[in-house]
Design a protein around this motif. Structure first.
Motif, PDB file in Angstrom:
ATOM      1  N   ALA A  60      40.107  47.948  26.620  1.00 24.26           N
ATOM      2  CA  ALA A  60      41.029  48.472  27.483  1.00 24.26           C
ATOM      3  C   ALA A  60      42.092  49.407  26.386  1.00 24.26           C
ATOM      4  CB  ALA A  60      41.756  47.895  28.697  1.00 24.26           C
ATOM      5  N   GLU A  61      42.178  48.693  25.350  1.00 20.16           N
ATOM      6  CA  GLU A  61      43.233  49.245  24.080  1.00 20.16           C
ATOM      7  C   GLU A  61      43.054  50.774  23.711  1.00 20.16           C
ATOM      8  OE1 GLU A  61      45.020  45.270  22.055  1.00 20.16           O
ATOM      9  OE2 GLU A  61      42.974  45.978  21.338  1.00 20.16           O
ATOM     10  N   GLU A  62      41.684  51.200  23.954  1.00 19.97           N
ATOM     11  CA  GLU A  62      41.192  52.446  23.457  1.00 19.97           C
ATOM     12  C   GLU A  62      40.947  53.303  24.847  1.00 19.97           C
ATOM     13  OE1 GLU A  62      37.960  51.958  20.608  1.00 19.97           O
ATOM     14  OE2 GLU A  62      39.333  50.870  19.314  1.00 19.97           O
ATOM     15  N   VAL A  63      41.756  54.234  25.086  1.00 22.28           N
ATOM     16  CA  VAL A  63      41.774  54.938  26.427  1.00 22.28           C
ATOM     17  C   VAL A  63      41.479  56.423  26.218  1.00 22.28           C
ATOM     18  CG1 VAL A  63      42.685  55.562  28.582  1.00 22.28           C
ATOM     19  CG2 VAL A  63      43.422  53.423  27.549  1.00 22.28           C
ATOM     20  N   PRO A  64      40.214  56.837  26.819  1.00 20.53           N
ATOM     21  CA  PRO A  64      39.964  58.226  26.372  1.00 20.53           C
ATOM     22  C   PRO A  64      41.152  59.212  26.964  1.00 20.53           C
ATOM     23  CG  PRO A  64      38.132  57.051  27.766  1.00 20.53           C
ATOM     24  CD  PRO A  64      39.436  56.182  27.699  1.00 20.53           C
ATOM     25  N   ILE A  65      41.357  60.482  26.351  1.00 23.51           N
ATOM     26  CA  ILE A  65      42.484  61.127  26.259  1.00 23.51           C
ATOM     27  C   ILE A  65      42.426  61.744  27.763  1.00 23.51           C
ATOM     28  CG2 ILE A  65      41.222  63.112  25.643  1.00 23.51           C
ATOM     29  CD1 ILE A  65      44.989  61.930  24.783  1.00 23.51           C
ATOM     30  N   LYS A  66      41.226  61.771  28.442  1.00 20.57           N
ATOM     31  CA  LYS A  66      41.139  62.420  29.937  1.00 20.57           C
ATOM     32  C   LYS A  66      41.858  61.709  30.806  1.00 20.57           C
ATOM     33  CE  LYS A  66      36.503  60.553  30.954  1.00 20.57           C
ATOM     34  NZ  LYS A  66      35.267  60.779  31.083  1.00 20.57           N
ATOM     35  N   LEU A  67      42.033  60.252  30.603  1.00 16.78           N
ATOM     36  CA  LEU A  67      42.752  59.285  31.604  1.00 16.78           C
ATOM     37  C   LEU A  67      44.391  59.340  31.149  1.00 16.78           C
ATOM     38  CD1 LEU A  67      40.200  56.316  31.399  1.00 16.78           C
ATOM     39  CD2 LEU A  67      40.230  58.198  33.118  1.00 16.78           C
ATOM     40  N   ARG A 132      48.642  49.180  22.989  1.00 16.38           N
ATOM     41  CA  ARG A 132      48.880  47.650  22.707  1.00 16.38           C
ATOM     42  C   ARG A 132      49.475  47.013  23.758  1.00 16.38           C
ATOM     43  NH1 ARG A 132      52.167  48.389  18.836  1.00 16.38           N
ATOM     44  NH2 ARG A 132      53.957  47.262  20.035  1.00 16.38           N
ATOM     45  N   TYR A 133      48.856  45.913  24.202  1.00 17.45           N
ATOM     46  CA  TYR A 133      49.359  45.216  25.476  1.00 17.45           C
ATOM     47  C   TYR A 133      50.037  43.759  25.142  1.00 17.45           C
ATOM     48  CZ  TYR A 133      46.156  48.216  28.047  1.00 17.45           C
ATOM     49  OH  TYR A 133      45.578  49.217  28.401  1.00 17.45           O
ATOM     50  N   ASP A 134      50.262  43.668  23.746  1.00 16.67           N
ATOM     51  CA  ASP A 134      50.986  42.246  23.284  1.00 16.67           C
ATOM     52  C   ASP A 134      50.252  41.030  23.888  1.00 16.67           C
ATOM     53  OD1 ASP A 134      52.790  43.910  21.497  1.00 16.67           O
ATOM     54  OD2 ASP A 134      54.013  44.338  22.786  1.00 16.67           O
ATOM     55  N   LEU A 135      49.294  41.048  24.022  1.00 16.20           N
ATOM     56  CA  LEU A 135      48.721  39.453  24.488  1.00 16.20           C
ATOM     57  C   LEU A 135      48.548  38.796  23.342  1.00 16.20           C
ATOM     58  CD1 LEU A 135      46.156  41.142  26.992  1.00 16.20           C
ATOM     59  CD2 LEU A 135      48.189  40.143  27.419  1.00 16.20           C
ATOM     60  N   ASP A 136      48.779  37.387  23.455  1.00 16.80           N
ATOM     61  CA  ASP A 136      48.883  36.485  22.306  1.00 16.80           C
ATOM     62  C   ASP A 136      47.435  36.035  21.835  1.00 16.80           C
ATOM     63  OD1 ASP A 136      51.511  36.429  22.336  1.00 16.80           O
ATOM     64  OD2 ASP A 136      51.658  34.569  23.838  1.00 16.80           O
ATOM     65  N   ASN A 137      47.465  35.528  20.587  1.00 11.73           N
ATOM     66  CA  ASN A 137      46.085  34.947  20.375  1.00 11.73           C
ATOM     67  C   ASN A 137      45.937  33.694  21.258  1.00 11.73           C
ATOM     68  OD1 ASN A 137      46.114  36.534  17.885  1.00 11.73           O
ATOM     69  ND2 ASN A 137      47.182  34.917  16.817  1.00 11.73           N
ATOM     70  N   TYR A 138      44.512  33.560  21.327  1.00  6.38           N
ATOM     71  CA  TYR A 138      44.133  31.942  21.997  1.00  6.38           C
ATOM     72  C   TYR A 138      43.584  31.488  21.327  1.00  6.38           C
ATOM     73  CZ  TYR A 138      41.927  29.879  26.025  1.00  6.38           C
ATOM     74  OH  TYR A 138      41.823  28.644  26.866  1.00  6.38           O
ATOM     75  N   TYR A 139      44.058  29.999  21.308  1.00  5.62           N
ATOM     76  CA  TYR A 139      43.920  28.841  20.492  1.00  5.62           C
ATOM     77  C   TYR A 139      42.765  27.974  21.045  1.00  5.62           C
ATOM     78  CZ  TYR A 139      47.715  30.296  17.526  1.00  5.62           C
ATOM     79  OH  TYR A 139      48.476  30.922  16.893  1.00  5.62           O
ATOM     80  N   LEU A 140      41.869  27.597  20.229  1.00  5.38           N
ATOM     81  CA  LEU A 140      40.447  26.947  20.790  1.00  5.38           C
ATOM     82  C   LEU A 140      40.562  25.516  20.242  1.00  5.38           C
ATOM     83  CD1 LEU A 140      38.326  29.644  19.327  1.00  5.38           C
ATOM     84  CD2 LEU A 140      38.756  29.459  21.712  1.00  5.38           C
ATOM     85  N   GLU A 141      39.682  24.744  20.857  1.00  5.91           N
ATOM     86  CA  GLU A 141      39.368  23.333  20.495  1.00  5.91           C
ATOM     87  C   GLU A 141      38.893  23.165  19.210  1.00  5.91           C
ATOM     88  OE1 GLU A 141      36.994  20.701  23.084  1.00  5.91           O
ATOM     89  OE2 GLU A 141      37.925  21.923  24.882  1.00  5.91           O
ATOM     90  N   ASP A 142      39.362  22.338  18.413  1.00  7.44           N
ATOM     91  CA  ASP A 142      38.786  22.284  16.899  1.00  7.44           C
ATOM     92  C   ASP A 142      37.398  22.475  16.928  1.00  7.44           C
ATOM     93  OD1 ASP A 142      41.230  22.117  15.602  1.00  7.44           O
ATOM     94  OD2 ASP A 142      41.234  20.006  15.736  1.00  7.44           O
ATOM     95  N   ASN A 143      36.800  22.931  15.806  1.00  3.23           N
ATOM     96  CA  ASN A 143      35.427  23.107  15.437  1.00  3.23           C
ATOM     97  C   ASN A 143      34.685  23.684  16.384  1.00  3.23           C
ATOM     98  OD1 ASN A 143      35.869  21.494  12.982  1.00  3.23           O
ATOM     99  ND2 ASN A 143      35.806  19.653  14.232  1.00  3.23           N
ATOM    100  N   THR A 144      35.155  24.740  17.229  1.00  2.00           N
ATOM    101  CA  THR A 144      34.561  25.631  18.294  1.00  2.00           C
ATOM    102  C   THR A 144      34.659  27.090  17.774  1.00  2.00           C
ATOM    103  OG1 THR A 144      36.307  25.970  19.703  1.00  2.00           O
ATOM    104  CG2 THR A 144      34.767  24.251  20.231  1.00  2.00           C
ATOM    105  N   GLY A 166      53.004  44.302  35.926  1.00  2.00           N
ATOM    106  CA  GLY A 166      52.708  44.597  34.775  1.00  2.00           C
ATOM    107  C   GLY A 166      52.611  44.035  33.366  1.00  2.00           C
ATOM    108  N   TYR A 167      53.527  42.852  33.520  1.00  2.00           N
ATOM    109  CA  TYR A 167      53.675  41.996  32.611  1.00  2.00           C
ATOM    110  C   TYR A 167      52.423  40.939  32.747  1.00  2.00           C
ATOM    111  CZ  TYR A 167      55.505  37.909  29.716  1.00  2.00           C
ATOM    112  OH  TYR A 167      55.853  37.043  28.835  1.00  2.00           O
ATOM    113  N   ALA A 168      51.717  40.817  31.598  1.00  2.00           N
ATOM    114  CA  ALA A 168      50.361  39.851  31.559  1.00  2.00           C
ATOM    115  C   ALA A 168      50.520  38.811  30.403  1.00  2.00           C
ATOM    116  CB  ALA A 168      49.201  40.817  31.007  1.00  2.00           C
ATOM    117  N   ILE A 169      49.808  37.667  30.869  1.00  2.00           N
ATOM    118  CA  ILE A 169      49.826  36.475  30.040  1.00  2.00           C
ATOM    119  C   ILE A 169      48.282  36.244  29.919  1.00  2.00           C
ATOM    120  CG2 ILE A 169      50.252  34.112  29.653  1.00  2.00           C
ATOM    121  CD1 ILE A 169      52.974  34.462  30.904  1.00  2.00           C
TER     122      ILE A 169
END
Length: 176
Positions: A60-67, A132-144, A166-169
């Protein structure tokens, strides 16, 4: 309490209140926000210092110009630089995709607020607006991280968000 003590207490409370105030919108969004799911694109999910995490990139960060509304394109061409836009989303096959990019906040429907950076051509030669939507990185369990890296390379990761006005987490990631 004398005047000096009151000033000291006030000086100590102001930074604490500012920090607490920055927590209000994310917590409110987690409590009352609606769930939205975005398709991700491949990216590398590990870092030596922070452990395993996924720095996600979204289709969704790359939107066709027609939209993209003409007013957005005109403003970008005339003034340049980055500015805020609203991306109206529609759920198709369980995943939310952009259907319109506008400068004015939608009255109804599901939407994300983002920042439009520029318009360029993609690999197929089609004009694309990069948002850009400024959504954070997602941290994972170790070794996954390796498992998620393989899923990311195949484009099999879906991101779950909570969205309010409009505000997303970013709340979770899953595989297809």
């Amino acid at each position: 309490m004398n005047k000096r003590a009151k000033q000291l207490v006030l000086a100590c409370c102001v930074p604490v209140l500012i920090l607490l105030g920055r927590c209000v919108m994310p917590l409110y969004t987690l409590l009352v926000g609606e769930e939205m799911i975005l398709q991700t694109k491949p990216l590398d999910p590990s870092d030596v210092f922070r452990g395993d995490y996924v720095a996600l990139q979204y289709e969704a960060e790359e939107v066709p110009i027609k939209l993209v509304e003409k007013s957005v394109v005109t403003r970008l061409q005339d003034l340049g630089g980055e500015f805020g836009v609203y991306v109206l989303m529609e759920k198709k096959n369980g995943v939310h995709t952009p259907i319109k990019v506008t400068l004015s906040k939608p009255d109804k429907g599901e939407f994300l607020s983002g920042t439009i950076s520029y318009i360029d051509k993609d690999n197929q030669g089609q004009e694309i607006a990069y948002i850009r939507y400024d959504l954070d990185n997602y941290y994972l369990e170790d070794n996954t991280g390796t498992e998620w890296e393989k899923a990311s390379a195949k484009g099999e990761i879906l991101a779950k968000l909570k969205v309010n006005n409009g505000y997303a987490i970013l709340t979770d990631i899953t595989t297809k």
